[in-house]
Design a protein around this motif. Structure first.
Motif, mmCIF file in Angstrom:
data_model
loop_
_atom_site.group_PDB
_atom_site.id
_atom_site.type_symbol
_atom_site.label_atom_id
_atom_site.label_comp_id
_atom_site.label_asym_id
_atom_site.label_seq_id
_atom_site.Cartn_x
_atom_site.Cartn_y
_atom_site.Cartn_z
ATOM 1 N N ALA A 263 0.634 -1.301 -0.075
ATOM 2 C CA ALA A 263 -0.024 0.090 0.293
ATOM 3 C C ALA A 263 1.061 1.191 0.037
ATOM 4 N N ALA A 264 2.196 1.101 0.170
ATOM 5 C CA ALA A 264 3.092 2.423 0.487
ATOM 6 C C ALA A 264 2.801 3.361 -0.992
ATOM 7 N N PRO A 265 2.955 2.532 -2.169
ATOM 8 C CA PRO A 265 2.840 3.390 -3.483
ATOM 9 C C PRO A 265 1.564 4.341 -3.681
ATOM 10 N N GLU A 266 0.554 3.789 -2.709
ATOM 11 C CA GLU A 266 -0.712 4.605 -2.726
ATOM 12 C C GLU A 266 -0.552 5.840 -1.963
ATOM 13 N N GLY A 267 0.566 5.939 -1.212
ATOM 14 C CA GLY A 267 0.736 7.017 -0.315
ATOM 15 C C GLY A 267 1.469 8.139 -1.015
ATOM 16 N N LEU A 268 2.480 7.383 -1.855
ATOM 17 C CA LEU A 268 3.043 8.299 -2.798
ATOM 18 C C LEU A 268 2.234 8.580 -3.754
ATOM 19 N N ARG A 269 1.030 8.190 -4.349
ATOM 20 C CA ARG A 269 0.075 8.768 -5.329
ATOM 21 C C ARG A 269 -0.604 9.928 -4.438
ATOM 22 N N VAL A 270 -0.802 9.684 -3.401
ATOM 23 C CA VAL A 270 -1.705 10.755 -2.780
ATOM 24 C C VAL A 270 -0.701 12.109 -2.544
ATOM 25 N N LEU A 271 0.420 11.777 -2.239
ATOM 26 C CA LEU A 271 1.362 13.027 -2.175
ATOM 27 C C LEU A 271 1.340 13.671 -3.687
#
Length: 378
Positions: A263-271
């Protein structure tokens, strides 16, 4: 973004983002989907998890300017530093350089490594311990000046944890390399707060957290390893994929919970959706504003702040919170009486108040903390 985009208690002012971060609801939902998928069909989930983690790793590596094969997921920076230290061929009499601003768990890992190998720990006293008035040049001079013919490794921060200072990592990496010293960079706060280019930095080992400033779930960290070291990485825990080598051998340990990494890439997408540059600039500006507001409280002394950081530090009045137990007690009192979570660290002579700024914070949050401190110190 504001506080409604997170699951934070709206009745509490959260000014300690630097400790544990805060996960956006969107990222929580993605991790929840992954957990449900794993529970619906565990065999199918674990049969494909290695490839999915590799794909997530590629996205994170691109965000950090690193080669996909040079980065591995770890739980956090403490684990990353421990792996790096475990990979060093240290002998009795060798020296490892750290500083008096090194994070506590990292220092413990260094000292345990020294005990195991017979190496010696050299602690550099960075200038400005009492007033925070030191520059990056001062820090580099102190670190590099501690090198002797016996120095084999140096462990240093990208951003110091307790004191929220930016170190000149590029200068330090290059300087130590010229002296033949292996570099281990503790970059717990760098991903998301700073623009990172690991290809340009070229440290031997660099490890950062994604769950602090990059909107990742907990725990999610990365360890980047230079090409010369990848075949020499020594695992802390045996892996079924050990013959595959780094990074896969480091990442896979049976049925661990991989959902935070996936799920970490989803955090990068939010950013990315909000705008990384806008987030960094806005947080840094708000941290500076919060520092000015809180510095108005009598007895507080603002330390020098690095303008690009979303954290800053003020020294508490003499005798207040000079030990970690007293710092924790003061933090608990501020929360109980005023509903404010503040980052307070024990420090010799007087504790340190570390302020963080994130997209859910507003100026009135710091005004509320200032009022709480006036009440307590009165």
């Amino acid at each position: 973004m504001d506080i409604e985009d997170f699951s934070l208690d709206p009745a509490v002012v959260h000014l300690n983002h630097g400790s544990f971060g805060a996960v956006p609801r969107r990222v929580q939902e993605r991790q929840d989907e992954l957990r449900r998928e794993a529970e619906r069909a565990p065999d199918a989930f674990f049969a494909t998890v290695t490839e999915r983690v590799a794909k997530a790793r590629e996205e994170v590596a691109a965000f950090l300017g690193a080669e996909p094969g040079g980065v591995a997921f770890v739980s956090n920076v403490t684990e990353g530093v421990a792996v790096a230290l475990n990979s060093l061929p240290l002998r009795p009499g060798d020296q490892i350089v750290i500083s008096d601003h090194t994070y506590g768990a990292v220092e413990i890992a260094v000292r345990r490594t020294a005990e195991r190998t017979g190496a010696e720990v050299v602690v550099v006293d960075l200038p400005g311990r009492d007033d925070g008035e030191w520059s990056g040049e001062d820090a580099a001079r102190a670190y590099l000046g501690a090198v002797t013919p016996r120095t084999k490794a140096a462990v240093f921060d990208h951003i110091t944890s307790h004191t929220a200072r930016l170190l000149p990592v590029g200068e330090l990496v290059a300087g130590f390399r010229a002296l033949g010293v292996t570099t281990i960079v503790d970059a717990a706060h760098a991903p998301g707060m700073l623009e990172v280019d690991l290809g340009e930095l070229d440290a031997d080992f660099w490890t950062g957290n994604l769950h602090k400033w990059a909107f990742g779930p907990r725990p999610a960290g990365v360890l980047a390893v230079a090409p010369a070291w990848r075949e020499r990485v020594e695992l802390l825990i045996p892996s079924f994929y050990q013959p595959d080598g780094f990074p896969r051998s480091l990442e896979f340990q049976g049925t661990r919970d991989y959902t935070a990494w996936l799920a970490a890439p989803e955090g990068l997408r939010v950013l990315e959706d909000v705008g990384p540059s806008a987030v960094r600039a806005g947080n840094a500006e708000l941290a500076a504003t919060g520092r000015r507001i809180v510095a108005d409280v009598a007895g507080l002394r603002p330390w020098r702040a690095d303008p690009e950081l979303a954290m800053c530090v003020l020294r508490l009045p003499d005798g207040v919170a000079e030990t970690q137990p007293r710092a924790e007690a003061l933090s608990a009192e501020i929360l109980r009486r005023h509903g404010v979570r503040a980052g307070i660290k024990g420090w010799p002579g007087a504790g340190l108040l570390r302020l963080s700024a994130q997209v859910y914070n507003r100026e009135q949050d710091y005004e509320r903390l200032a009022a709480a401190l006036r009440d307590l110190f009165a």
